[in-house]
Each structure stands twice: as structure tokens, then as C-alpha cells.
Design a protein around this motif. Structure first.
Motif, PDB file in Angstrom:
ATOM      1  N   ARG A  22      34.907  39.353  36.363  1.00  0.00           N
ATOM      2  CA  ARG A  22      36.184  39.879  35.748  1.00  0.00           C
ATOM      3  C   ARG A  22      36.512  38.872  34.597  1.00  0.00           C
ATOM      4  NH1 ARG A  22      40.751  41.491  40.024  1.00  0.00           N
ATOM      5  NH2 ARG A  22      40.404  43.669  39.962  1.00  0.00           N
ATOM      6  N   GLU A  23      36.998  39.570  33.199  1.00  0.00           N
ATOM      7  CA  GLU A  23      37.529  38.411  32.402  1.00  0.00           C
ATOM      8  C   GLU A  23      39.081  38.763  32.451  1.00  0.00           C
ATOM      9  OE1 GLU A  23      35.528  40.081  28.911  1.00  0.00           O
ATOM     10  OE2 GLU A  23      33.567  39.700  29.802  1.00  0.00           O
ATOM     11  N   GLY A  24      39.648  37.585  32.014  1.00  0.00           N
ATOM     12  CA  GLY A  24      41.278  37.802  32.044  1.00  0.00           C
ATOM     13  C   GLY A  24      41.983  37.530  33.276  1.00  0.00           C
ATOM     14  N   ALA A  25      43.049  38.102  33.402  1.00  0.00           N
ATOM     15  CA  ALA A  25      43.965  38.184  34.661  1.00  0.00           C
ATOM     16  C   ALA A  25      44.742  39.469  34.775  1.00  0.00           C
ATOM     17  CB  ALA A  25      44.886  37.034  34.573  1.00  0.00           C
ATOM     18  N   CYS A  26      45.523  39.550  35.686  1.00  0.00           N
ATOM     19  CA  CYS A  26      46.397  40.762  36.135  1.00  0.00           C
ATOM     20  C   CYS A  26      45.615  41.844  36.192  1.00  0.00           C
ATOM     21  CB  CYS A  26      47.451  40.660  34.881  1.00  0.00           C
ATOM     22  SG  CYS A  26      48.499  39.188  35.041  1.00  0.00           S
ATOM     23  N   HIS A  27      44.774  41.884  37.004  1.00  0.00           N
ATOM     24  CA  HIS A  27      44.164  43.321  37.132  1.00  0.00           C
ATOM     25  C   HIS A  27      44.186  43.835  38.555  1.00  0.00           C
ATOM     26  CE1 HIS A  27      41.238  42.424  33.728  1.00  0.00           C
ATOM     27  NE2 HIS A  27      41.074  41.075  34.213  1.00  0.00           N
ATOM     28  N   PRO A  28      43.865  45.225  38.531  1.00  0.00           N
ATOM     29  CA  PRO A  28      44.323  45.901  39.913  1.00  0.00           C
ATOM     30  C   PRO A  28      43.499  45.275  41.144  1.00  0.00           C
ATOM     31  CG  PRO A  28      43.473  47.534  38.166  1.00  0.00           C
ATOM     32  CD  PRO A  28      43.330  46.037  37.638  1.00  0.00           C
ATOM     33  N   ASP A  29      43.996  45.595  42.176  1.00  0.00           N
ATOM     34  CA  ASP A  29      43.399  45.238  43.546  1.00  0.00           C
ATOM     35  C   ASP A  29      41.906  45.564  43.535  1.00  0.00           C
ATOM     36  OD1 ASP A  29      42.546  44.684  46.120  1.00  0.00           O
ATOM     37  OD2 ASP A  29      44.045  46.211  47.046  1.00  0.00           O
ATOM     38  N   PRO A  30      40.922  44.541  43.576  1.00  0.00           N
ATOM     39  CA  PRO A  30      39.573  44.885  43.757  1.00  0.00           C
ATOM     40  C   PRO A  30      39.259  45.738  44.709  1.00  0.00           C
ATOM     41  CG  PRO A  30      39.864  42.321  44.448  1.00  0.00           C
ATOM     42  CD  PRO A  30      41.495  43.063  43.904  1.00  0.00           C
ATOM     43  N   TYR A  31      39.994  45.708  45.809  1.00  0.00           N
ATOM     44  CA  TYR A  31      39.474  46.466  47.197  1.00  0.00           C
ATOM     45  C   TYR A  31      39.607  47.826  46.859  1.00  0.00           C
ATOM     46  CZ  TYR A  31      38.877  42.078  49.757  1.00  0.00           C
ATOM     47  OH  TYR A  31      38.498  40.961  50.222  1.00  0.00           O
ATOM     48  N   ARG A  32      40.346  48.222  46.053  1.00  0.00           N
ATOM     49  CA  ARG A  32      40.555  49.754  45.763  1.00  0.00           C
ATOM     50  C   ARG A  32      39.229  50.405  45.365  1.00  0.00           C
ATOM     51  NH1 ARG A  32      44.572  50.700  40.706  1.00  0.00           N
ATOM     52  NH2 ARG A  32      43.205  52.312  40.254  1.00  0.00           N
ATOM     53  N   TYR A  33      38.658  49.569  44.392  1.00  0.00           N
ATOM     54  CA  TYR A  33      37.232  50.045  43.966  1.00  0.00           C
ATOM     55  C   TYR A  33      36.200  49.987  45.170  1.00  0.00           C
ATOM     56  CZ  TYR A  33      39.813  49.399  39.571  1.00  0.00           C
ATOM     57  OH  TYR A  33      40.843  49.399  38.591  1.00  0.00           O
TER      58      TYR A  33
END
Length: 217
Positions: A22-33
Motif C-alpha cells: 500500500r501507498e499512503g493511508a486511509c484505505h479500506p479494510d484489507p480483509y474485505r479483499y
């Protein structure tokens, strides 16, 4: 086979890979992927292209990663390479690549790495990476490592492939499978990374020739 896969451990592997990519911050919950991908890999039409195959490819990437320029891209490509899989269709790799192109930017992966992941997924159509394509060589070798399994594992692999193509009549399956085996055997080499060439090439060719002979009788 898929019943013995530790899905929690597999989710943890996804988490480590995605967070590192990942790059940056404030991304969705990784577990949903992870959950979406594991749902796809667990679909009922699959017999070989299951979560067990995903684990095997990831394990082989771990063995070969020193030969990759971007091991994170290769691992992400392993997760996506058969994420869309319907045995009766010939567009699975393209649809899997497009899934990666949609999901990875949303998940926080940069454009350059996303493009590389999609390219790698598309490369698994023919498993023929260029001599200077280190990422492609690692992914393709990891995906084809099943060809170099011991006799019992190779027999289980061929049986699972036949089950996936249960809708194809026996004569047509034997003809199609034989053509694929001959095509593979005609390649100057099945594998590209030094470890795979040294450890897997000879066994894989033996297995392919034995299967072709069996299908011819």
C-alpha cells in the motif's frame, strides 16, 4: 485438498502482502479483499484451481522470490491469477487481470504496481515470460511447479483437472489434454528461474511424457 487449507493463515498472508504494497493511508479494510478473493477461490466449480492451488503458488513464490524484481507484485499476482475461473471459458486470465485493476487501486496499491500485477496475471495465459522478465519468470514457474510433483501429487493434479472439465467427453478431453502436453514438451524449457530449472525441469518433463503416454493408450 482445499478442506485442509488454514484460511486464517491465508488471510494473514494477504494482510502482510497488501499492507507492504500500500501507498499512503486511509484505505479500506484489507480483509474485505481477502474475503472476496477467498470466496472466489472456493467456488464449487473448482477442483484444481482451489485455495490449495493458491497456497501452493504462494509457497513456491516464497522459494523463488530472490529472483523477482518486485516480490510483492508477484505475490499479489498469485492471489489474482485465477481469481476468476470458469472451466468452460477462455477469458479467465483477462477477467482476473481486470479484477486486479479494479480492486488494487481501491485497496491502496499504486498505479505502477497495479499495472505490473495485471500484466503478470495476463502472462499466465501462455506461461512464456521474456528472458529479462524476472517477475514473470517467478510467477510462471510458481504456477507450473505442480508439474514437477511426485507421482501421487501429479496424479491428484491430473484427476482434479479432469474433474473440472467433467462436461467434456472423454475422447475430446484426451485429445485436448494431449495437445497441451505436447505443446509444453516442445518448449525449450518449462521453467526459467535457476532453482526451478535445476530442481523441477527434469521431473516435470518425465511427468508430462508419462501422462501423454497414458492418454495415448
Amino acid at each position: 485438498m482445499a478442506d485442509h487449507v488454514d484460511l486464517d493463515a491465508l488471510r494473514s498472508r494477504w494482510l502482510r502482502t497488501l499492507l507492504a504494497a500500500r501507498e499512503g493511508a486511509c484505505h479500506p479494510d484489507p480483509y474485505r479483499y481477502a474475503d472476496d478473493l477467498l470466496r472466489r477461490w472456493s467456488e464449487p466449480q473448482r477442483r484444481y484451481h482451489t485455495v490449495a492451488h493458491l497456497v501452493a503458488v504462494l509457497d513456491h513464490v516464497d522459494v523463488l522470490e530472490k529472483d523477482a524484481d518486485d516480490p510483492l507484485a508477484v505475490r499479489l499476482a498469485a492471489w489474482f491469477h485465477d481469481a476468476v475461473y470458469l472451466p468452460e471459458r477462455s477469458t479467465n486470465e483477462e477477467r482476473s487481470a481486470r479484477l486486479a485493476e479494479r480492486a488494487l487501486p481501491e485497496a491502496g496499491v499504486g498505479a505502477e504496481r497495479t499495472a505490473e500485477v495485471a500484466r503478470l496475471v495476463r502472462l499466465t495465459v501462455g506461461h512464456d515470460p521474456a528472458d529479462d522478465d524476472r517477475n514473470g519468470q517467478v510467477l510462471c514457474d510458481a504456477d507450473l511447479a505442480v508439474l514437477a510433483g511426485p507421482p501421487s501429487a501429479y496424479a491428484a493434479y491430473t484427476a482434479a483437472v479432469r474433474q473440472e472439465y467433467h462436461f467434456v467427453p472423454d475422447d475430446a478431453f484426451r485429445a485436448g489434454r494431449s495437445a497441451i502436453l505436447r505443446q509444453l514438451l516442445e518448449l525449450p524449457r518449462l521453467f526459467h528461474t535457476p532453482h526451478a530449472v535445476a530442481e523441477w525441469e527434469a521431473t516435470a518433463r518425465y511427468n508430462l511424457r508419462a501422462e501423454l503416454e497414458m492418454l495415448s493408450t
